[in-house]
Design a protein around this motif. Sequence first.
Motif, PDB file in Angstrom:
ATOM      1  N   ILE A  43      28.242  35.132  32.706  1.00  0.00           N
ATOM      2  CA  ILE A  43      28.883  36.288  33.264  1.00  0.00           C
ATOM      3  C   ILE A  43      29.089  37.990  32.428  1.00  0.00           C
ATOM      4  N   GLU A  44      29.535  37.256  31.340  1.00  0.00           N
ATOM      5  CA  GLU A  44      30.128  38.545  30.307  1.00  0.00           C
ATOM      6  C   GLU A  44      28.781  39.090  29.828  1.00  0.00           C
ATOM      7  N   GLY A  48      27.758  42.837  30.148  1.00  0.00           N
ATOM      8  CA  GLY A  48      27.991  43.523  29.076  1.00  0.00           C
ATOM      9  C   GLY A  48      29.207  43.751  28.886  1.00  0.00           C
ATOM     10  N   ALA A  49      30.103  43.139  29.138  1.00  0.00           N
ATOM     11  CA  ALA A  49      31.693  43.320  28.929  1.00  0.00           C
ATOM     12  C   ALA A  49      32.487  42.237  28.976  1.00  0.00           C
ATOM     13  N   ARG A  50      33.597  42.358  28.054  1.00  0.00           N
ATOM     14  CA  ARG A  50      34.345  40.881  27.948  1.00  0.00           C
ATOM     15  C   ARG A  50      35.285  41.250  29.053  1.00  0.00           C
ATOM     16  N   LEU A  51      35.600  40.032  29.690  1.00  0.00           N
ATOM     17  CA  LEU A  51      36.366  39.833  30.894  1.00  0.00           C
ATOM     18  C   LEU A  51      37.882  39.005  30.563  1.00  0.00           C
ATOM     19  N   LEU A  52      37.629  38.151  29.845  1.00  0.00           N
ATOM     20  CA  LEU A  52      38.785  37.421  29.172  1.00  0.00           C
ATOM     21  C   LEU A  52      39.172  37.397  27.911  1.00  0.00           C
ATOM     22  N   THR A  55      43.269  32.913  23.736  1.00  0.00           N
ATOM     23  CA  THR A  55      43.857  32.236  22.621  1.00  0.00           C
ATOM     24  C   THR A  55      43.909  30.820  22.548  1.00  0.00           C
ATOM     25  N   THR A  56      44.312  30.060  21.869  1.00  0.00           N
ATOM     26  CA  THR A  56      44.660  28.717  21.742  1.00  0.00           C
ATOM     27  C   THR A  56      45.517  28.120  22.916  1.00  0.00           C
ATOM     28  N   ARG A  57      46.484  28.947  23.528  1.00  0.00           N
ATOM     29  CA  ARG A  57      47.429  28.618  24.408  1.00  0.00           C
ATOM     30  C   ARG A  57      47.053  29.475  25.788  1.00  0.00           C
ATOM     31  N   HIS A  58      46.506  30.393  25.954  1.00  0.00           N
ATOM     32  CA  HIS A  58      46.522  31.288  27.048  1.00  0.00           C
ATOM     33  C   HIS A  58      45.278  32.228  27.242  1.00  0.00           C
ATOM     34  N   ILE A  59      45.150  32.577  28.487  1.00  0.00           N
ATOM     35  CA  ILE A  59      43.726  33.451  28.745  1.00  0.00           C
ATOM     36  C   ILE A  59      44.305  34.561  29.820  1.00  0.00           C
ATOM     37  N   SER A  60      44.031  35.719  29.304  1.00  0.00           N
ATOM     38  CA  SER A  60      44.603  36.853  29.916  1.00  0.00           C
ATOM     39  C   SER A  60      42.993  37.596  30.151  1.00  0.00           C
ATOM     40  N   LEU A  61      43.291  38.661  31.079  1.00  0.00           N
ATOM     41  CA  LEU A  61      42.382  39.416  31.671  1.00  0.00           C
ATOM     42  C   LEU A  61      42.224  40.786  30.857  1.00  0.00           C
ATOM     43  N   THR A  62      41.116  41.238  30.914  1.00  0.00           N
ATOM     44  CA  THR A  62      40.856  42.570  30.304  1.00  0.00           C
ATOM     45  C   THR A  62      40.868  43.399  31.694  1.00  0.00           C
ATOM     46  N   VAL A  63      40.936  44.797  31.248  1.00  0.00           N
ATOM     47  CA  VAL A  63      40.807  45.438  32.372  1.00  0.00           C
ATOM     48  C   VAL A  63      39.506  45.358  33.182  1.00  0.00           C
ATOM     49  N   GLU A  64      38.461  45.242  32.567  1.00  0.00           N
ATOM     50  CA  GLU A  64      37.017  44.864  33.387  1.00  0.00           C
ATOM     51  C   GLU A  64      37.319  43.353  34.110  1.00  0.00           C
ATOM     52  N   GLY A  65      37.890  42.501  33.559  1.00  0.00           N
ATOM     53  CA  GLY A  65      38.374  41.234  34.097  1.00  0.00           C
ATOM     54  C   GLY A  65      39.046  41.451  35.386  1.00  0.00           C
TER      55      GLY A  65
END
Length: 301
Positions: A43-44, A48-52, A55-65
């Motif tokens: 998908i990314e 052409g954009a990073r969505l997530l 890290t080793t413990r957590h996933i967060s959304l970017t603005v595009e995400g």
Amino acid sequence: MDVSGRSGEMEVFIAVAEQGSLSAAARQLDLTPSAISRIIARIETRLGARLLVRTTRHISLTVEGETYLRAARRILADIAEVEDAITDQGVPRGRIRVSASLTHGRIAIVPLLGEFCARYPKVVVDLSLTDHVVDILGGQADIAVRFGALADSPLSARKLGETGHVIVAAPDYLARHGTPRTPEDLFAHNCLGFNFRRAEAGWPFRHEGRDFRLRVTGSIVANSGEALTHLARHGVGIAREGAFAVQDDLASGKLVALLEAFNPQDRDAFHAVFVGGPTMPARVRVFVDFLVEKFGAGPLA
């Protein structure tokens, strides 16, 4: 599950966003974490954009995400609605997420749900009781029941009713601290308040035709009317609540109404708020219609 198409990819992305990890999403969808990772990467790459941000413990959304998540939820809901309409020939079905405040939801919404479900047995009501304002456009709910003035937004709203307000305290609190006879007497009392932002600060009063507000203070503020009622009921302090929330306590004598001679008789309207328009799912429409029917835009108390 079939994840070969765009809708399948969206389901995977939503699961990752909601679960907060690739492994949890994999368990939910019966896939491997590596398969989940490949789908997100696909998908990314396509966008052409990073969505997530991982890290080793957590996933967060970017603005595009966040943008992709809102769109994915909306698209999948539209697909489900079209398929439901064709399959069941327009009979309302599916899940509706409803948000209501703790007190109003418990007192006024929950008692209605049995009748609604009997009337629309193919609709599943997913009810969340919270005093936080949910993001309907962001996909956190389909319908929210909100009190007070509504902010300008692209959302639709239908008025359900209105409620007045009353200042209350427990008899044992008044026995220990005395009963306020004028609004100014409240400065010597522990006045419990809300911690979220209001259009105007202070408690409103009316005396001899003049309206005014007093900034009262106390030892506790909260974001929940239910919490403030509980504290007042147990003699912690004085609270100003929606009349519907304390009517049973007033009738039983657990709480006493104060300063009614100075009550400005202001009323808060409450509305059902939702995404309207021609694509509004039938299940949302019938639930809003049901609330309007039951409340009739009249007073709660």
